[in-house]
Write a protein that holds these residues in place. Structure first.
Motif, short mmCIF file in Angstrom:
data_model
loop_
_atom_site.label_atom_id
_atom_site.label_comp_id
_atom_site.label_asym_id
_atom_site.label_seq_id
_atom_site.Cartn_x
_atom_site.Cartn_y
_atom_site.Cartn_z
N LEU A 35 0.83 -1.20 0.00
CA LEU A 35 0.00 0.00 0.00
C LEU A 35 0.87 1.25 0.00
O LEU A 35 2.02 1.23 0.44
N THR A 36 0.31 2.35 -0.49
CA THR A 36 1.02 3.63 -0.51
C THR A 36 0.12 4.70 0.11
O THR A 36 -0.48 5.51 -0.60
N PRO A 37 0.00 4.72 1.44
CA PRO A 37 -0.88 5.70 2.11
C PRO A 37 -0.34 7.12 1.98
O PRO A 37 0.84 7.34 1.69
N ASP A 38 -1.22 8.07 2.22
CA ASP A 38 -0.83 9.48 2.23
C ASP A 38 -0.35 9.92 3.61
O ASP A 38 0.53 10.77 3.72
N ILE A 39 -0.95 9.33 4.65
CA ILE A 39 -0.61 9.67 6.04
C ILE A 39 -0.55 8.38 6.84
O ILE A 39 -1.41 7.51 6.71
#
Length: 385
Positions: free
Chosen positions: A227-231
């Motif tokens: 996954l590549t979360p923003d926060i």
């Protein structure tokens, strides 16, 4: 008479000394500590590297405030950002503060108010984080919550698709719902969350308060699912017992948290930062994390092998060293009897025995813990073996 508010149903155990996975109470009784301070002491109690770092900082200064440049804060932020493969860090004092800051950051960045979270989640006990939490039991008696949160069933992508719209600021979740019962996100669901965030220009917030800092065999649990979360939020294991929390964000959010937009008097305290640096320098090593993966798999197989015949155990769930043993045995009774037999463990949800041992737990300590659980389970089992 105690002068403490009775906010905790405290155990009849008063620690006197602790080291590694072992705690000794004031009466001299020894316990295997499979709580690790509720997922905090990931390196065990009083690890040498962390204790040395704290002691060294004590001889320099304890507090100066965030008006000053602090090289150690920069070093800790770099380690944390690189561990998450992200860019920027804000230091707070706790997981609740980190999640509070993440909520503020998401709303300010998007100009929207609606945030989607999930049933059985736990994000903290401030008003915003309590409102974000998908469990009614922690909200009782506190009046109306913030109205900008929507709660959906975990791992239900169809329900999420129905709820998403252009008013959604963010989706906030735990990859493994710890306090809620060790419920692990499905890969399809988590990937779907990420895609919906992109489609609606909403931010993807992952709460790694309990799952992060090596607990699942990688620096952060979201990395198990590509996954590549923003926060991302972090706390608990970050300081190995010293209070610290952090918000990790992407470069694009830099202007949102500019001067005066957020702050914390004690956030990034020098002693906590020293502990965090020593903790990350130890845990974020490939050899260390591989050992976590290997040993947690050993514990999973040991639990299944030795406890699998008990019909009172419904399911064993784990991701790394986050273990949930779902049982029909009365949980408070089970936990009390485990303590009496020398094992400290935790509840999760209403019927899940939660094990969060230090990541440094030995094979012999794992064997001993499972043997204690087996001994206690036999007293409550119709299928004792």
């Amino acid at each position: 008479m105690s002068h403490l508010f009775p906010t905790y149903a405290r155990w009849d155990v008063e620690p006197e000394q602790a080291e590694g996975c072992i705690m000794i109470d004031k009466n001299g009784k020894k316990y295997l500590d499979f709580t690790a301070g509720i997922g905090v002491c990931n390196l065990g109690h009083r690890p040498e590297a962390v204790q040395k770092a704290i002691s060294s900082q004590l001889d320099r200064f304890w507090h100066v405030s965030n008006l000053f440049m602090q090289g150690e804060q920069e070093k800790a932020a770099k380690l944390l950002a690189e561990g998450a493969k992200m860019d920027l860090v804000f230091f707070a004092n706790s997981g609740a503060e980190a999640n509070e800051a993440a909520i503020k950051l998401a709303r300010k960045a998007t100009g929207r108010k609606k945030i989607i979270t999930f049933t059985n989640s736990f994000h903290g006990r401030t008003f915003a984080t309590m409102s974000a939490t998908g469990q009614d039991k922690i909200k009782t008696g506190f009046g109306p919550m913030l109205e900008t949160f929507v709660y959906l069933p975990f791992n239900d992508l169809d329900a999420l698709k129905e709820a998403m719209d252009n008013e959604t600021a963010a989706i906030m979740l735990e990859v493994v719902q710890g306090e809620g019962g060790i419920h692990i996100g499905d890969d399809e669901f988590l990937q779907g969350v990420q895609e919906l965030c992109k489609e609606y220009n909403a931010l993807f917030i992952i709460d790694e308060i309990q799952t992060g800092i090596g607990r699942t065999g990688v620096p952060f649990a979201f990395q198990q699912f590509n996954l590549t979360p923003d926060i991302v939020t972090s706390a608990k294991g970050l300081g190995n017992g010293l209070p610290i929390g952090a918000v990790i964000g992407r470069k694009e959010l830099e202007t949102v948290f500019g001067p005066g937009s957020h702050g914390s008097t004690f956030g990034g305290n020098p002693l906590s930062i020293a502990a965090a640096i020593a903790t990350m320098e130890t845990i974020f090593q490939e050899e260390f994390l591989q050992k976590v993966l290997n040993n947690s798999q050993y514990l999973y197989e040991k639990i299944c092998s030795d406890l699998g015949s008990f019909e009172e155990i419904n399911e064993v769930r784990n991701l790394g060293f986050m273990f949930g043993i779902e049982t029909s045995v009365d949980l408070p009774v089970l936990l009390k009897e485990l303590r009496e037999n020398g094992l400290l463990a935790l509840p999760a949800g209403s019927n899940v025995l939660r094990l969060l041992p230090p990541l440094t737990v030995s094979i012999s300590e794992m064997d001993e813990a499972v043997n204690i659980i087996k001994t206690v389970m036999k007293k409550h089992s119709k299928t004792a073996v």
